[in-house]
Design a protein around this motif. Structure first.
Motif, short mmCIF file in Angstrom:
data_model
loop_
_atom_site.label_atom_id
_atom_site.label_comp_id
_atom_site.label_asym_id
_atom_site.label_seq_id
_atom_site.Cartn_x
_atom_site.Cartn_y
_atom_site.Cartn_z
N ALA A 1 0.81 -1.45 0.07
CA ALA A 1 0.04 -0.05 0.00
C ALA A 1 0.91 1.35 -0.10
O ALA A 1 0.41 2.22 -0.72
CB ALA A 1 -0.94 -0.11 1.09
N ARG A 2 2.14 1.39 0.71
CA ARG A 2 2.77 2.15 0.69
C ARG A 2 3.49 2.68 -0.61
O ARG A 2 3.66 3.74 -1.07
CB ARG A 2 3.90 2.24 1.62
CG ARG A 2 3.57 2.14 3.20
CD ARG A 2 4.70 2.32 4.19
NE ARG A 2 4.26 2.34 5.50
CZ ARG A 2 4.46 1.41 6.42
NH1 ARG A 2 5.40 0.33 6.20
NH2 ARG A 2 4.33 1.56 7.89
N GLU A 3 3.97 1.48 -1.42
CA GLU A 3 4.46 1.58 -2.47
C GLU A 3 3.50 2.28 -3.75
O GLU A 3 3.96 3.00 -4.46
CB GLU A 3 5.06 0.13 -3.17
CG GLU A 3 6.07 -0.40 -2.25
CD GLU A 3 6.32 -1.83 -2.46
OE1 GLU A 3 5.80 -2.47 -3.22
OE2 GLU A 3 7.32 -2.34 -1.94
N ILE A 4 2.37 1.78 -3.43
CA ILE A 4 1.18 2.23 -4.31
C ILE A 4 1.00 4.03 -4.20
O ILE A 4 0.75 4.48 -5.07
CB ILE A 4 -0.06 1.51 -4.26
CG1 ILE A 4 -0.12 0.09 -4.58
CG2 ILE A 4 -1.25 2.25 -4.89
CD1 ILE A 4 -1.10 -0.83 -4.36
N ALA A 5 0.82 4.22 -2.84
CA ALA A 5 0.80 5.52 -2.48
C ALA A 5 2.00 6.66 -2.79
O ALA A 5 1.56 7.34 -3.54
CB ALA A 5 0.62 5.72 -1.01
N GLU A 6 3.09 6.09 -3.07
CA GLU A 6 4.32 6.68 -3.53
C GLU A 6 4.26 6.87 -4.79
O GLU A 6 4.63 8.01 -5.43
CB GLU A 6 5.50 5.78 -3.20
CG GLU A 6 6.88 6.44 -3.58
CD GLU A 6 8.10 5.74 -3.01
OE1 GLU A 6 9.02 5.58 -4.21
OE2 GLU A 6 8.32 5.31 -2.28
N ILE A 7 4.04 5.73 -5.63
CA ILE A 7 3.82 6.18 -7.28
C ILE A 7 2.56 7.11 -7.39
O ILE A 7 2.45 7.77 -8.61
CB ILE A 7 3.89 4.77 -8.09
CG1 ILE A 7 2.83 3.98 -7.67
CG2 ILE A 7 5.14 4.21 -7.66
CD1 ILE A 7 2.43 2.88 -8.57
N ALA A 8 1.53 6.86 -6.91
CA ALA A 8 0.21 7.55 -7.21
C ALA A 8 0.45 9.01 -6.75
O ALA A 8 -0.06 9.81 -7.66
CB ALA A 8 -1.02 6.77 -6.34
N GLU A 9 1.02 9.06 -5.87
CA GLU A 9 1.30 10.55 -5.61
C GLU A 9 1.87 11.43 -6.54
O GLU A 9 1.72 12.45 -6.99
CB GLU A 9 1.83 10.91 -4.12
CG GLU A 9 0.96 10.59 -3.02
CD GLU A 9 0.14 11.59 -2.75
OE1 GLU A 9 -0.14 12.52 -3.50
OE2 GLU A 9 -0.59 11.66 -1.29
#
Length: 672
Positions: A329-337
């Motif tokens: 979830a953190r990795e997804i948040a990082e690229i989505a941001e």
């Protein structure tokens, strides 16, 4: 493209950024007070072994623990052993690298020297310890071996976090004395030597430059070269064989999906690309706008994720990859941001929000580091343009959406996916704004025996198997794809799943319903038990016939699956429904003479396989089968077999929703 404002500027402009800083400070203070900010002297192992051997759930990790010798499963198991301790150490090392970056971000925001010193101490201590870690003697033979971890891959990922922390502190004006800088320099030299050696092995000896490893070795080296100010080395890395531009051209297909067809590894590689682009930007080199030889780009890869996500923003677990876990979830948040901040891809806002929801809803480090505004952090969903259908022709995915119908679908017909692929051709995922109803169940950590005995296999997917056997690794094809303003029709075919057998799956979505017609035909002289599987995420509501007494379990992949009951048919149909929050989805199955429709208990999803799910098995023995199912939100649609490969569809009270459809072997589904 836009650029991200500095952390201090965000704090001055956005209330959520202030909240994020306070939240991150509290996390750091709690860890410091618990004495858990000391780096382990032992290297980490392989995180995939951090899984309960009984329940197959990932074991729990407590960031506050200084060390651990006993490891807990969510169901109460207490596990011991060196392999589990080595896996725990992976989590600990990664956690501390993240805390170093978190300290650097907090210092950049509030200029409190306490956090600068905490972050610097972790960086310097790791730099001093790194030469003491051996090239890992316990790594498995297939791995490229690291020092701080079994795998060089894990080491590359960890190193990017640590070096980003170092660079952020330097950017914020923090200085390292000569002794501290010497330790950092030795660390960077050793790390660069390892990464360069493993790139040579992977690219030149193994001839495997497209591997996702390569993207991370490149990312790690990009960080090293940025930290050492080595522009020429970075330019060589970008331009050379296996470098950023070459990997983008061979590791990503022209339809913008990572070549293995796994959503998880797509995110994995994309994150590495974004780190490399961040480092290149320090030298005025723009990789954010770079394109591969067939137009592949970071923007295109991010857009693909926005189009694959369900209505809530959750990404499908296509091929290997978790349904949900905190680090992912953190990795997804990082690229989505970054997709929102750099490219303005509005469709990533729900993806970021869903990632933060999985993380507990609090504003995270990713928002502070990479966010450009309040869009993703704002809990109120922004109005988005409706998304249409999309065919990923190169990878072999197709997404069906039609205005006015809350149901949509995702089907997989493409290449197997190599070591990360599943035996799942013509798999169907049915989506609704409240829930993805029939997801791909994801993959457990690789240390679980269920990886190869259930989750990668055909019977765990929403497709067809023969006689309890899995499909062969192969690629299907899209025979026909048609999209109009009012409907999407897809004809998918597989001829290599089983010898002498052809699968044809026809999916027709309009404003009222989704028709799924799966035709199976074996060559003359061949017969099998033909098994159509569906794995809903919620318990089906249906009348079950159980008065015949206990039914023998099914033997699927040498696994016994309990049969809960059979579904009776009236007027040649079986009727089910699924409660999805405020809505209900109705499901009608055409049950032809000789068909059997069973409710079967299976392992649960990859988050917790020990919590069983109820699957539907529609089966028929012989040479041919037609499995015809229709789905509608809000009310049922009825099916009638009219003979001659012709069906009638009717929606009570809605004459416009009715149709007569015929299946032609040459032309597919035809309205008559």
């Amino acid at each position: 493209m836009s650029t991200m404002p500095a952390i201090g500027e965000k704090r001055a402009r956005f209330a959520w950024a202030n909240d994020a800083v306070e939240h991150l400070k509290q996390e750091i203070d709690k860890l410091r007070d618990a004495g858990s900010l000391s780096i382990p002297q032992q290297p980490g192992g392989w995180w995939h072994q951090y899984v309960c051997p009984h329940h197959h759930t990932e074991l729990m990790f407590d960031h506050l623990e200084v060390d651990a010798s006993e490891f807990h499963c969510p169901h109460g198991c207490r596990i011991e052993g060196e392999a589990y301790h080595g896996a725990w150490l992976v989590f600990k090392h990664q956690s501390l690298a993240r805390i170093a970056l978190q300290n650097a971000a907090v210092y950049a925001a509030v200029k409190d020297e306490t956090y600068a010193q905490l972050g610097k101490r972790l960086i310097v201590e790791y730099a001093a310890q790194f030469p003491q870690y051996p090239v890992h003697p316990e790594a498995q033979s297939w791995m490229l071996k690291g020092r701080a971890f079994h795998q060089a891959l894990t080491e590359a990922i960890w190193s990017t976090t640590l070096i980003r922390a170092y660079l952020l502190l330097r950017d914020a004006g923090v200085t390292f004395n000569s002794e501290e800088q010497k330790a950092v320099d030795v660390f960077l030299k050793l790390l660069a030597g390892s990464m360069e050696e493993y790139r040579h092995i992977l690219i030149h000896e193994r001839k495997n430059a497209e591997n996702n490893y390569t993207a991370w070795l490149n990312a790690s080296l990009s960080c090293v070269y940025a930290a050492r100010g080595e522009r020429a080395a970075l330019e060589t890395l970008i331009e050379g064989e296996g470098g950023f531009k070459h990997h983008l051209s061979i590791g990503v297909k022209p339809d913008q999906m990572e070549f293995e067809g796994s959503t998880y590894y797509h995110v994995f590689v994309l994150r590495a690309y974004l780190i490399a682009a961040e480092m290149a930007q320090r030298f005025g080199i723009d990789l954010y706008a770079c394109e591969g030889t067939a137009g592949q780009s970071i923007r295109g890869m991010l857009t693909a994720l926005a189009e694959l996500a369900d209505e809530r923003g959750a990404l499908p677990a296509l091929h290997d990859g978790p349904l949900a876990r905190e680090p992912y979830a953190r990795e997804i948040a990082e690229i989505a941001e970054q997709g929102l901040a750099i490219y303005g891809i509005a469709g990533l806002a729900p993806v970021a929000r869903e990632a933060y929801r999985q993380l507990g809803g609090a504003h995270q480090l990713e928002a502070l580091l990479y966010g450009a505004g309040g869009t993703a952090a704002d809990p109120t969903p922004a109005a988005l343009m409706p998304r249409g259908a999309r065919l990923f022709a190169d990878t072999g995915f197709v997404v069906g959406r039609v205005p006015g119908n809350p149901l949509s679908f995702l089907a997989d017909f493409g290449e197997h996916g190599g070591s990360h692929g599943h035996y799942d051709k013509l798999h169907l995922t049915l989506m609704h704004p409240e829930l993805t109803l029939t997801p791909d169940q994801g993959m457990v950590p690789y240390g679980s025996t269920l990886r190869k005995t259930w989750f990668a296999e055909t019977a765990s997917h929403n497709t067809v198997s023969l006689s309890g056997r899995s499909q062969a690794p192969h690629a299907g094809r899209c025979v026909h794809y048609e999209e109009t303003d009012s409907q999407v029709y897809v004809w998918l075919q597989s001829t290599e799943a089983y010898e002498g057998c052809t699968f044809d799956r026809h999916l027709l979505l309009n404003g009222e319903w989704l028709l799924d017609w799966f035709h199976v035909e074996l060559e003359e002289g061949r017969e099998a038990c033909i098994e159509w599987w569906m794995h809903p995420a919620v318990e089906p509501r249906a009348e079950l016939r159980t008065e015949l007494g206990p039914m023998p379990p099914l033997l699927i992949l040498e696994r016994e699956l309990p049969v809960i009951g059979s579904l009776p048919s009236s007027d040649g149909s079986a009727h089910l429904s699924y409660s999805l929050g405020k809505d209900e989805v109705f499901h009608t199955a055409l049950v032809l003479p000789g068909d059997e429709l069973l409710a079967v208990q299976t392992p649960g999803d990859s988050i917790d396989p020990s919590e069983p799910l109820t699957a539907l098995l529609h089966r028929r023995s012989g040479r041919k089968a037609d499995f015809i199912h229709i789905y509608r939100a809000g009310g049922p649609a009825h099916l009638n077999w009219l003979g001659g490969n012709e069906i009638g569809i009717s929606v009570p009270g809605l004459p416009a929703g009715s149709a007569r459809i015929q299946l032609s072997q040459e032309q597919g589904l035809l309205f008559i």
